[in-house]
Write a protein that holds these residues in place. Structure first.
Motif, mmCIF file in Angstrom:
data_model
loop_
_atom_site.group_PDB
_atom_site.id
_atom_site.type_symbol
_atom_site.label_atom_id
_atom_site.label_comp_id
_atom_site.label_asym_id
_atom_site.label_seq_id
_atom_site.Cartn_x
_atom_site.Cartn_y
_atom_site.Cartn_z
ATOM 1 N N GLY A 162 0.778 -1.232 0.000
ATOM 2 C CA GLY A 162 0.000 0.000 0.000
ATOM 3 C C GLY A 162 0.801 1.269 0.000
ATOM 4 O O GLY A 162 0.227 2.349 0.067
ATOM 5 N N SER A 163 2.139 1.218 -0.075
ATOM 6 C CA SER A 163 2.943 2.429 -0.092
ATOM 7 C C SER A 163 2.893 3.075 -1.468
ATOM 8 O O SER A 163 2.656 2.406 -2.480
ATOM 9 C CB SER A 163 4.389 2.106 0.291
ATOM 10 O OG SER A 163 4.934 1.174 -0.618
ATOM 11 N N SER A 164 3.141 4.396 -1.500
ATOM 12 C CA SER A 164 3.032 5.141 -2.747
ATOM 13 C C SER A 164 4.273 4.932 -3.602
ATOM 14 O O SER A 164 5.367 4.699 -3.102
ATOM 15 C CB SER A 164 2.857 6.636 -2.460
ATOM 16 O OG SER A 164 1.695 6.851 -1.691
ATOM 17 N N VAL A 165 4.086 5.064 -4.886
ATOM 18 C CA VAL A 165 5.159 4.937 -5.864
ATOM 19 C C VAL A 165 5.188 6.206 -6.691
ATOM 20 O O VAL A 165 4.144 6.712 -7.102
ATOM 21 C CB VAL A 165 4.951 3.702 -6.767
ATOM 22 C CG1 VAL A 165 6.011 3.668 -7.854
ATOM 23 C CG2 VAL A 165 5.005 2.431 -5.951
ATOM 24 N N TYR A 166 6.377 6.738 -6.921
ATOM 25 C CA TYR A 166 6.554 7.967 -7.667
ATOM 26 C C TYR A 166 7.162 7.641 -9.030
ATOM 27 O O TYR A 166 8.211 6.981 -9.106
ATOM 28 C CB TYR A 166 7.468 8.928 -6.912
ATOM 29 C CG TYR A 166 6.916 9.346 -5.562
ATOM 30 C CD1 TYR A 166 6.221 10.538 -5.416
ATOM 31 C CD2 TYR A 166 7.093 8.534 -4.444
ATOM 32 C CE1 TYR A 166 5.723 10.925 -4.191
ATOM 33 C CE2 TYR A 166 6.595 8.913 -3.206
ATOM 34 C CZ TYR A 166 5.911 10.108 -3.091
ATOM 35 O OH TYR A 166 5.413 10.477 -1.879
ATOM 36 N N VAL A 167 6.498 8.110 -10.070
ATOM 37 C CA VAL A 167 6.959 7.861 -11.429
ATOM 38 C C VAL A 167 7.044 9.191 -12.159
ATOM 39 O O VAL A 167 6.093 9.973 -12.133
ATOM 40 C CB VAL A 167 6.003 6.908 -12.180
ATOM 41 C CG1 VAL A 167 6.483 6.701 -13.612
ATOM 42 C CG2 VAL A 167 5.907 5.579 -11.450
ATOM 43 N N PRO A 168 8.171 9.516 -12.791
ATOM 44 C CA PRO A 168 8.257 10.770 -13.563
ATOM 45 C C PRO A 168 7.355 10.705 -14.786
ATOM 46 O O PRO A 168 7.393 9.735 -15.551
ATOM 47 C CB PRO A 168 9.736 10.834 -13.958
ATOM 48 C CG PRO A 168 10.242 9.442 -13.857
ATOM 49 C CD PRO A 168 9.437 8.769 -12.796
ATOM 50 N N ILE A 169 6.539 11.714 -14.967
ATOM 51 C CA ILE A 169 5.559 11.705 -16.051
ATOM 52 C C ILE A 169 5.740 12.857 -17.018
ATOM 53 O O ILE A 169 5.027 12.927 -18.018
ATOM 54 C CB ILE A 169 4.127 11.762 -15.473
ATOM 55 C CG1 ILE A 169 3.972 13.018 -14.623
ATOM 56 C CG2 ILE A 169 3.819 10.504 -14.697
ATOM 57 C CD1 ILE A 169 2.586 13.191 -14.051
ATOM 58 N N ASP A 170 6.675 13.788 -16.751
ATOM 59 C CA ASP A 170 6.849 14.941 -17.631
ATOM 60 C C ASP A 170 8.150 14.889 -18.413
ATOM 61 O O ASP A 170 8.636 15.907 -18.890
ATOM 62 C CB ASP A 170 6.786 16.245 -16.829
ATOM 63 C CG ASP A 170 7.854 16.293 -15.746
ATOM 64 O OD1 ASP A 170 8.417 15.222 -15.442
ATOM 65 O OD2 ASP A 170 8.123 17.382 -15.218
ATOM 66 N N VAL A 171 8.741 13.701 -18.534
ATOM 67 C CA VAL A 171 9.987 13.553 -19.274
ATOM 68 C C VAL A 171 9.667 13.364 -20.748
ATOM 69 O O VAL A 171 8.788 12.559 -21.099
ATOM 70 C CB VAL A 171 10.799 12.357 -18.743
ATOM 71 C CG1 VAL A 171 12.117 12.225 -19.493
ATOM 72 C CG2 VAL A 171 11.051 12.513 -17.254
#
Length: 690
Positions: free
Chosen positions: A79-88
């Motif tokens: 349930g922990s959050s995941v950060y993904v770059p989306i503006d590359v």
């Protein structure tokens, strides 16, 4: 053997349908090829295959450009959050199966992606073959990968060491979060190229802010231009902190500067660490190269026990200046110019613009007679000729060295250094309550006195204040030929170079560019910068002299032609000498005295009375204009309100009345006192009176 398997390509929910070489599409189709060798052969040697382009992942196009943060539908099992770059941009994103010519090319690609995504890359482990040691795999990780290290606390009371040490964590912040974002590359057999076979873009930590990109580790790396700027401004005694502020001002803000002030300080530290113990050797090698490339460059050094003890250098410009202006030189040691506490000794003179000019410089480890003797020997070896006058302070080592090494030069002591000791050598009562100080200064600093007159005035002054037995004054009187202006009248610049103020000014000038923590290499660079400034000022004055013309007082061409003017001055001097030789000389004995002042005003019948001028006689005979007196209101021509006879008579009557009234009061008081005394005598008993 590295494979591009279906399971590996689905670890990021990304389907791989094509392969690119160095970020560009290849012309070979790969449908069911999974072996890396087959991939390489298909791309290099071609085939009947065809490449398709990658399709954009679903959901990325719906995000706003510029947002960077959570992707809600992607969460870990716990349930922990995941950060993904989306503006590359798509062209910067790594592609599984892409082939790169070297490890550095792949690393540069991933760095560009990380810079736009908001994280920092670091190189991780490398795998090699057991036979031959050939590299097969390379990993690039997020800088927050890994876990923080734990330490074991030591128990000082556990002498036997039987207790189990407990794990403790440092009481400080840590940056690693065990992030799994990474890029994996594998070497293709039979080639020097590498293939991307693994890429994980999910981070377990927030990504960097768009506005703080300049604080990332990649952007904090100093470029060669930044390093050159730091080193260049340091030659003007500008440290890392000031250099950082200057750089921010030049770039238009701190966000436009690569690195922080700590990075600037670290770069300066790295330079000093690189120099290290090679400091003196690097400086000597530098001067040796100059001596080989520049024929007129003179340089000499002396080492004792493999340690640099003395150093002297002079370039071609210094030699030319000494040839033109080297009649009088002054030198004085200055301190706190380098971290080795070597004294800096510049040789200073005066140029045609009345400015200080440097003839050479030296560094000495000790201020003793052998060190100064060696320095003067190196100076004469470079400049060949001895100066006419050498001006220094009262340093005994310098006095002995000049006496031995420059016997043809006249040694003059600084007057200011001598006279500033006067309050310490003479009684304060004499200095504060008499005019001894002023009278002594008038004698000492007078440039018009002859030696005989100076001796007479000095002796009379000492006798007047009973200072014949003062040891310091007696010693200074014996040294009068080394510091009194009367004995240097015939020397060049005798009136200009009376003190070492020129040396003090030169030392203060070099102190602006140097620092007491500088290495010898850094000191030499700062010295070169100071000399550039000095010579630039000289060129400016030369340009002003050659392009401007003085205002002529007369139309005579002798003013505009210096040669004729010098001839004219020489003739005038010769004529003056001839004229002075014909003047009456001082008589040996005075027999006739000048007359005393006579009173010759007036005539013989009225001696002492001034004879009136004709105009005054006419003014007395001229009839006066009739006018009214404001006091007596009479029309007359002989008085006014100030000297009216009626006013004078009235004032005199008032004064007489006051005097008579005062006398009457005094008489009444005296008669009353006499009557009281008589009454007192009659009331005294006879036995008391007896």
């Amino acid at each position: 053997m590295a494979h591009v398997s279906q399971s590996e390509t689905h670890q990021n929910d990304t389907n791989v349908d094509a392969i690119t070489v160095n970020g560009t599409d290849s012309g070979a189709q790969l449908d069911d090829i999974t072996d890396v060798d087959d991939v390489y052969n298909a791309i290099v040697y071609g085939g009947n295959h065809e490449l398709d382009l990658f399709e954009d992942d679903e959901g990325e196009s719906s995000q706003n450009v510029g947002e960077r943060g959570l992707v809600p539908e992607q969460e870990t099992p716990n349930g922990s959050s995941v950060y993904v770059p989306i503006d590359v941009p798509a062209e910067l994103k790594p592609v599984l199966g892409s082939i790169w010519g070297s490890v550095e090319a792949a690393y540069e690609m991933y760095q560009k992606y990380a810079e736009n995504a908001g994280f920092v890359v670091r190189k991780a482990s490398t795998k090699h073959r057991r036979r031959g040691g050939e590299m097969t795999h390379k990993y690039f990780l997020c800088n927050k990968a890994g876990t923080s290290k734990t330490k074991h606390a030591a128990d000082t009371l556990d002498v036997d060491g039987t207790k189990k040490p407990r794990s403790v964590r440092r009481n400080s912040n840590y940056k690693v979060t065990d992030c799994k974002a990474r890029l994996k590359i594998s070497k293709i057999k039979g080639s020097e190229s590498f293939c991307v076979y693994g890429f994980d873009e999910k981070h377990n930590h927030p990504l960097g802010d768009e506005h703080n990109k300049h604080l990332s580790r990649a952007r904090r790396q100093l470029t060669f231009e930044d390093q050159l700027f730091i080193q260049t401004v340091s030659t003007n005694n500008i440290g890392a902190t000031k250099a950082y502020r200057l750089r921010a001002t030049m770039k238009g803000g701190y966000e436009n500067v690569r690195g922080t002030v700590v990075d600037y300080k670290n770069f300066k530290r790295d330079i000093n660490m690189y120099i290290g113990d090679r400091d003196a050797q690097m400086l000597v090698d530098k001067f040796k190269n100059w001596a080989q490339c520049l024929p007129e460059f003179s340089f000499d050094f002396k080492a004792k026990n493999n340690e640099l003890s003395s150093l002297f250098w002079a370039d071609e410009t210094s030699k030319c200046n000494y040839k033109e202006f080297g009649d009088v030189i002054a030198f004085d040691a200055t301190y706190r110019t380098n971290k080795y506490n070597m004294v800096f000794v510049p040789f200073t003179g005066v140029d045609n613009h009345n400015r200080c000019v440097t003839f050479g410089a030296g560094l000495l480890k000790k201020e003793d007679i052998p060190s100064y003797s060696w320095l003067l020997q190196a100076f004469l070896k470079a400049h060949k000729n001895q100066p006419q006058l050498v001006l220094t302070d009262q340093d005994p080592s310098v006095k002995e060295a000049v006496k031995v090494e420059m016997p043809n030069s006249q040694h003059r002591l600084c007057m200011w250094h001598i006279m500033k000791k006067l309050p310490l050598k003479v009684c304060g009562d004499i200095l504060d309550n008499t005019n001894f100080r002023q009278r002594l200064h008038k004698i000492v600093w007078n440039i018009y006195l002859k030696p005989e007159e100076f001796v007479n005035r000095w002796n009379s002054l000492m006798k007047e204040f009973d200072l014949q037995d003062n040891k310091w004054l007696s010693r200074m009187f014996k040294l009068m030929k080394r510091w009194i202006p009367a004995y240097f009248i015939d020397m060049p610049l005798s009136c200009v170079m009376k003190t070492t103020s020129r040396s003090e000014s030169s030392n203060a000038f070099f102190q602006i560019f140097t620092h007491y923590k500088h290495t010898l290499v850094q000191f030499s660079l700062c010295f070169e910068t100071a000399m550039e400034k000095q010579r630039h000022a000289q060129r400016v004055l030369d340009e002003h002299t050659t392009t401007t013309f003085p205002t002529l007082v007369t139309p005579n061409p002798i003013e505009s032609e210096p040669d004729k003017l010098s001839d004219f001055v020489s003739k005038i001097n010769k004529l003056t000498d001839e004229t002075l030789s014909t003047l009456p000389q001082e008589p040996e004995e005075v027999l006739i005295l000048p007359p005393s002042p006579a009173k010759n005003k007036g005539s013989g019948t009225h001696p002492g009375k001034r004879i009136p001028a004709p105009g005054e006689k006419h003014a007395k005979k001229r009839p006066r204009q009739m006018r009214e007196c404001n006091y007596c209101h009479q029309l007359q021509d002989n008085h006014d309100q100030r000297n009216c006879p009626d006013k004078k008579a009235k004032l005199e009557a008032e004064r007489a009345a006051k005097r008579s009234k005062f006398k009457a009061g005094r008489a009444v008081e005296e008669s009353g006192s006499q009557a009281a005394a008589a009454t007192q005598e009659t009331t005294i008993p006879n036995h008391v009176a007896s």
